[in-house]
Write a protein that holds these residues in place. Structure first.
Motif, mmCIF file in Angstrom:
data_model
loop_
_atom_site.group_PDB
_atom_site.id
_atom_site.type_symbol
_atom_site.label_atom_id
_atom_site.label_comp_id
_atom_site.label_asym_id
_atom_site.label_seq_id
_atom_site.Cartn_x
_atom_site.Cartn_y
_atom_site.Cartn_z
ATOM 1 N N LYS A 1 -4.864 2.296 5.935
ATOM 2 C CA LYS A 1 -5.394 1.137 6.641
ATOM 3 C C LYS A 1 -4.292 0.203 7.147
ATOM 4 N N LEU A 2 -3.268 -0.027 6.327
ATOM 5 C CA LEU A 2 -2.248 -1.016 6.652
ATOM 6 C C LEU A 2 -1.017 -0.423 7.337
ATOM 7 N N ALA A 3 -0.659 0.806 6.995
ATOM 8 C CA ALA A 3 0.543 1.407 7.569
ATOM 9 C C ALA A 3 0.259 2.086 8.900
ATOM 10 N N PHE A 4 -1.030 2.319 9.191
ATOM 11 C CA PHE A 4 -1.439 3.025 10.395
ATOM 12 C C PHE A 4 -0.859 4.447 10.373
ATOM 13 N N ARG A 5 -1.020 5.183 11.447
ATOM 14 C CA ARG A 5 -0.660 6.606 11.408
ATOM 15 C C ARG A 5 0.838 6.819 11.259
ATOM 16 N N LYS A 6 1.632 6.113 12.039
ATOM 17 C CA LYS A 6 3.068 6.388 12.066
ATOM 18 C C LYS A 6 3.780 5.972 10.783
ATOM 19 N N GLY A 7 3.193 5.055 10.015
ATOM 20 C CA GLY A 7 3.858 4.612 8.802
ATOM 21 C C GLY A 7 3.269 5.160 7.530
ATOM 22 N N PHE A 8 2.229 5.991 7.642
ATOM 23 C CA PHE A 8 1.526 6.462 6.448
ATOM 24 C C PHE A 8 2.429 7.304 5.555
ATOM 25 N N TYR A 9 3.061 8.319 6.109
ATOM 26 C CA TYR A 9 3.893 9.200 5.295
ATOM 27 C C TYR A 9 5.199 8.525 4.881
ATOM 28 N N LEU A 10 5.656 7.550 5.663
ATOM 29 C CA LEU A 10 6.808 6.761 5.234
ATOM 30 C C LEU A 10 6.437 5.950 3.995
ATOM 31 N N SER A 11 5.223 5.392 3.992
ATOM 32 C CA SER A 11 4.738 4.661 2.814
ATOM 33 C C SER A 11 4.667 5.581 1.602
ATOM 34 N N MET A 12 4.204 6.810 1.812
ATOM 35 C CA MET A 12 4.115 7.770 0.723
ATOM 36 C C MET A 12 5.495 8.126 0.190
ATOM 37 N N MET A 13 6.462 8.259 1.096
ATOM 38 C CA MET A 13 7.818 8.595 0.666
ATOM 39 C C MET A 13 8.407 7.466 -0.179
ATOM 40 N N LEU A 14 8.228 6.220 0.273
ATOM 41 C CA LEU A 14 8.742 5.078 -0.482
ATOM 42 C C LEU A 14 8.045 4.952 -1.831
ATOM 43 N N PHE A 15 6.743 5.200 -1.847
ATOM 44 C CA PHE A 15 5.992 5.140 -3.100
ATOM 45 C C PHE A 15 6.500 6.185 -4.090
ATOM 46 N N CYS A 16 6.673 7.418 -3.629
ATOM 47 C CA CYS A 16 7.153 8.488 -4.513
ATOM 48 C C CYS A 16 8.583 8.234 -4.971
ATOM 49 N N SER A 17 9.380 7.581 -4.124
ATOM 50 C CA SER A 17 10.785 7.334 -4.461
ATOM 51 C C SER A 17 10.947 6.280 -5.542
ATOM 52 N N PHE A 18 10.104 5.219 -5.496
ATOM 53 C CA PHE A 18 10.355 4.068 -6.348
ATOM 54 C C PHE A 18 9.311 3.810 -7.426
ATOM 55 N N TYR A 19 8.055 4.201 -7.198
ATOM 56 C CA TYR A 19 6.990 3.753 -8.095
ATOM 57 C C TYR A 19 6.174 4.872 -8.741
ATOM 58 N N TYR A 20 6.261 6.070 -8.214
ATOM 59 C CA TYR A 20 5.401 7.149 -8.704
ATOM 60 C C TYR A 20 5.617 7.444 -10.188
ATOM 61 N N ILE A 21 6.871 7.604 -10.588
ATOM 62 C CA ILE A 21 7.168 7.935 -11.986
ATOM 63 C C ILE A 21 6.758 6.798 -12.915
ATOM 64 N N ALA A 22 7.099 5.569 -12.513
ATOM 65 C CA ALA A 22 6.857 4.427 -13.400
ATOM 66 C C ALA A 22 5.374 4.154 -13.606
ATOM 67 N N TYR A 23 4.554 4.295 -12.530
ATOM 68 C CA TYR A 23 3.176 3.821 -12.622
ATOM 69 C C TYR A 23 2.108 4.896 -12.470
ATOM 70 N N GLU A 24 2.478 6.118 -12.151
ATOM 71 C CA GLU A 24 1.496 7.203 -12.141
ATOM 72 C C GLU A 24 1.734 8.186 -13.281
ATOM 73 N N MET A 25 2.987 8.246 -13.763
ATOM 74 C CA MET A 25 3.327 9.173 -14.831
ATOM 75 C C MET A 25 3.563 8.473 -16.164
ATOM 76 N N ASN A 26 3.666 7.154 -16.161
ATOM 77 C CA ASN A 26 3.922 6.418 -17.397
ATOM 78 C C ASN A 26 2.865 5.339 -17.616
ATOM 79 N N ALA A 27 3.070 4.191 -16.978
ATOM 80 C CA ALA A 27 2.188 3.033 -17.186
ATOM 81 C C ALA A 27 0.938 3.167 -16.315
ATOM 82 N N ILE A 28 0.035 4.060 -16.705
ATOM 83 C CA ILE A 28 -1.118 4.377 -15.846
ATOM 84 C C ILE A 28 -2.083 3.203 -15.721
ATOM 85 N N ARG A 29 -2.150 2.368 -16.738
ATOM 86 C CA ARG A 29 -3.032 1.203 -16.664
ATOM 87 C C ARG A 29 -2.489 0.198 -15.648
ATOM 88 N N GLN A 30 -1.209 -0.070 -15.705
ATOM 89 C CA GLN A 30 -0.593 -0.937 -14.714
ATOM 90 C C GLN A 30 -0.701 -0.336 -13.322
#
Length: 216
Positions: A105-134
């Protein structure tokens, strides 16, 4: 290894989706399919992965005190006969699904996969693989940001309250809606962005270290 694969796949999909590449629709869809399949498999069917895994497993099995909405999710999974692994998979689907919705919704088409790349780079391990409640609470507050962007105050407050009953720290997001009425100069916006980057540098640097700890 799996972690770096996700980043590479997200970046490759972003490149294919935004540049003139022969048969780009075909390859973009293929990379996207592989990316989402890999991230779903890793996150939903993991076992004893993440420093918080044992702690949340104990909460799930012994009904230890926890925020009310998170406790309700635990009871719902138990009611349908699910075990802790099913609970982890459901939490990931909810958390990641909300992020995908807001990124689209916010990144639109051209920024969607860039958003996914940044998410996987910085936050995926911390908040999807560890602190799942957060991670789930952050997904809800991210959804609240979308409603703030759309100037839907009631939905913003409602979603922030839901996030707060997953993790109490989300209460602090409720007053932020008032900031929408404050007009900032460009220099102030740049300064705030730089400050956010500086504050996040510690976590950015520590992400590879956290991944190494998970694999040891």
């Amino acid at each position: 290894m799996y972690y770096y694969t996700l980043v590479v796949l997200a970046y490759a999909t972003f490149l294919l989706d935004n540049f003139n590449v022969r048969n780009k629709e075909k390859y973009s869809c293929l990379f996207a399919y592989v990316f989402f399949s890999v991230i779903f498999f890793i996150s939903s069917f993991r076992y004893e992965v993440g420093s918080d895994y044992p702690g949340y497993k104990e909460i799930f099995e012994y009904d230890d005190p926890i925020e009310p909405l998170f406790a309700l999710l635990i009871k719902a999974v138990k009611y349908i006969g699910g075990n802790y692994e099913v609970f982890v998979a459901i939490i990931f689907i909810l958390s990641f699904g909300l992020k995908l919705f807001v990124f689209r919704k916010l990144a639109f088409r051209k920024g969607f996969y860039l958003s996914m790349m940044l998410f996987c780079s910085f936050y995926y391990i911390a908040y999807e693989m560890n602190a799942i409640r957060q991670g789930l609470a952050m997904s809800l507050t991210l959804l609240a940001v979308y409603y703030a962007y759309m100037r839907k105050k009631i939905k913003y407050i409602t979603v922030c309250l839901l996030a707060s009953f997953i993790h109490y720290t989300a209460f602090c997001f409720i007053p932020f809606y008032l900031l929408l009425n404050i007009k900032l100069k460009k220099i102030h916006i740049v300064g705030i962005c730089l400050l956010c980057v500086l504050l996040s540098m510690n976590q950015i640097i520590s992400v590879p270290l956290k991944w190494d700890e998970l694999n040891n």
